[in-house]
Write a protein that holds these residues in place. Structure first.
Motif, PDB file in Angstrom:
ATOM      1  N   ALA A  49     -68.987 119.398  55.253  1.00 47.99           N
ATOM      2  CA  ALA A  49     -69.880 118.461  55.932  1.00 47.99           C
ATOM      3  C   ALA A  49     -71.088 118.119  55.067  1.00 47.99           C
ATOM      4  O   ALA A  49     -71.530 116.968  55.002  1.00 47.99           O
ATOM      5  N   ARG A  50     -71.633 119.130  54.372  1.00 45.45           N
ATOM      6  CA  ARG A  50     -72.759 118.869  53.466  1.00 45.45           C
ATOM      7  C   ARG A  50     -72.325 117.966  52.314  1.00 45.45           C
ATOM      8  O   ARG A  50     -73.053 117.054  51.916  1.00 45.45           O
ATOM      9  N   TYR A  51     -71.142 118.244  51.768  1.00 41.76           N
ATOM     10  CA  TYR A  51     -70.604 117.428  50.676  1.00 41.76           C
ATOM     11  C   TYR A  51     -70.474 115.978  51.123  1.00 41.76           C
ATOM     12  O   TYR A  51     -70.898 115.056  50.409  1.00 41.76           O
ATOM     13  N   VAL A  52     -69.889 115.765  52.296  1.00 37.76           N
ATOM     14  CA  VAL A  52     -69.714 114.394  52.800  1.00 37.76           C
ATOM     15  C   VAL A  52     -71.074 113.730  52.993  1.00 37.76           C
ATOM     16  O   VAL A  52     -71.265 112.563  52.633  1.00 37.76           O
ATOM     17  N   HIS A  53     -72.034 114.462  53.539  1.00 33.04           N
ATOM     18  CA  HIS A  53     -73.367 113.886  53.753  1.00 33.04           C
ATOM     19  C   HIS A  53     -73.966 113.401  52.432  1.00 33.04           C
ATOM     20  O   HIS A  53     -74.451 112.264  52.341  1.00 33.04           O
ATOM     21  N   THR A 106     -78.092 121.569  44.537  1.00 31.24           N
ATOM     22  CA  THR A 106     -78.316 123.003  44.539  1.00 31.24           C
ATOM     23  C   THR A 106     -78.937 123.365  45.881  1.00 31.24           C
ATOM     24  O   THR A 106     -80.003 122.846  46.242  1.00 31.24           O
ATOM     25  N   GLY A 107     -78.265 124.194  46.648  1.00 31.57           N
ATOM     26  CA  GLY A 107     -78.744 124.480  47.991  1.00 31.57           C
ATOM     27  C   GLY A 107     -78.786 123.201  48.815  1.00 31.57           C
ATOM     28  O   GLY A 107     -77.829 122.433  48.849  1.00 31.57           O
ATOM     29  N   ARG A 108     -79.908 122.926  49.446  1.00 34.65           N
ATOM     30  CA  ARG A 108     -80.054 121.699  50.243  1.00 34.65           C
ATOM     31  C   ARG A 108     -80.581 120.530  49.410  1.00 34.65           C
ATOM     32  O   ARG A 108     -80.612 119.392  49.898  1.00 34.65           O
ATOM     33  N   LEU A 123     -79.907 119.637  38.814  1.00 40.20           N
ATOM     34  CA  LEU A 123     -80.918 120.449  39.487  1.00 40.20           C
ATOM     35  C   LEU A 123     -80.447 121.897  39.462  1.00 40.20           C
ATOM     36  O   LEU A 123     -79.254 122.172  39.609  1.00 40.20           O
ATOM     37  N   GLU A 124     -81.375 122.813  39.299  1.00 35.05           N
ATOM     38  CA  GLU A 124     -81.062 124.233  39.310  1.00 35.05           C
ATOM     39  C   GLU A 124     -82.123 124.980  40.120  1.00 35.05           C
ATOM     40  O   GLU A 124     -83.314 124.716  39.978  1.00 35.05           O
ATOM     41  N   SER A 213     -90.836 123.518  45.747  1.00 35.43           N
ATOM     42  CA  SER A 213     -89.611 124.315  45.807  1.00 35.43           C
ATOM     43  C   SER A 213     -89.456 125.100  44.512  1.00 35.43           C
ATOM     44  O   SER A 213     -90.208 124.929  43.562  1.00 35.43           O
ATOM     45  N   ASP A 214     -88.456 125.972  44.496  1.00 40.76           N
ATOM     46  CA  ASP A 214     -88.130 126.725  43.277  1.00 40.76           C
ATOM     47  C   ASP A 214     -86.985 126.060  42.534  1.00 40.76           C
ATOM     48  O   ASP A 214     -86.198 126.736  41.866  1.00 40.76           O
ATOM     49  N   VAL A 215     -86.911 124.740  42.639  1.00 40.31           N
ATOM     50  CA  VAL A 215     -85.850 123.956  41.990  1.00 40.31           C
ATOM     51  C   VAL A 215     -86.438 123.199  40.820  1.00 40.31           C
ATOM     52  O   VAL A 215     -87.511 122.583  40.907  1.00 40.31           O
TER      53      VAL A 215
END
Length: 225
Positions: A49-53, A106-108, A123-124, A213-215
């Motif tokens: 679902a996240r991938y599709v979003h 990466t994450g959200r 992004l990391e 963030s830590d990104v």
């Protein structure tokens, strides 16, 4: 999704997947290309679902940048550098005309980059659990490892992840991706935002900022001629 910006000659945007699944773009999955649908099936339900979003967001964003309807945007794959099959770097195609495209998550957090020239974005998340010394032996040159050794542990970790983002952005732009030997992707200095070289070609790398963030992130394009 944030506002699009011009970074190193590419249009770049960053975004954040909503925490509430009800806000995800799963209802617009018909916009996705068959390869995107097929890839989504490899994931668990929530990851799918996240991938599709994110991929629907990419179609909507690219349509806005190019001034076309979302249904006119196709995100397809370029030929692979090794076997020439169409599973290489992604591209945006509208009415038969293609633009270079790159995506990362990466994450959200996610980011997209679109350009008339080869482009890569990465992004990391700075992870405290990663053994930086061990990974640096397979991802960094001797000069880079020596530089990391002279830094405090926290500074070395942050520097390593910025370098990794720059290296992956470059290899995404070339089409090599993670199959490349990252030890051969080297900067002209120790700053992640500078000129990097890989396989005899120079690349301009600029920071992609993800505030609060830590990104860390980077985008790579060929230097302006």
């Amino acid at each position: 999704m944030g506002e699009s910006t011009q970074v190193a000659g590419a249009v770049v945007v960053t975004g954040l997947v909503p925490e509430d699944p009800a806000a995800w773009h799963t209802e617009s999955s018909e916009l996705l290309h068959p390869w995107e649908r097929e890839q989504s099936r490899q994931f668990t339900r929530e990851t799918r679902a996240r991938y599709v979003h994110v991929h629907v967001a990419a179609h909507l964003w690219a349509a806005g940048v190019l001034g076309v309807e979302p249904g006119a945007v196709e995100i397809t794959r370029r030929p692979c550098l090794r076997c020439r099959a169409e599973h290489g770097a992604p591209q945006v195609v509208v009415d038969g005309h293609s633009s270079y495209f790159s995506t990362t998550r990466t994450g959200r957090h996610y980011a997209f980059a679109l350009s008339s020239r080869p482009v890569g974005v990465d992004l990391e998340t700075i992870r405290s659990t990663l053994d930086v010394d061990a990974v640096a032996h397979v991802a960094c040159s001797d000069t880079e490892r020596a530089h990391l050794a002279g830094l405090s542990p926290a500074h070395a970790r942050a520097t390593f992840f910025r370098w990794w983002a720059a290296k992956e952005a470059v290899t995404k732009a070339t089409g090599h991706g993670l199959k490349a030997d990252f030890r051969t992707v080297v900067a002209s200095g120790t700053d992640a935002s500078s000129t990097w070289e890989f396989d005899g070609t120079a690349w301009h790398v600029a920071e992609v900022r993800v505030d609060g963030s830590d990104v860390v992130g980077a985008v790579a394009v060929p230097p302006s001629s």
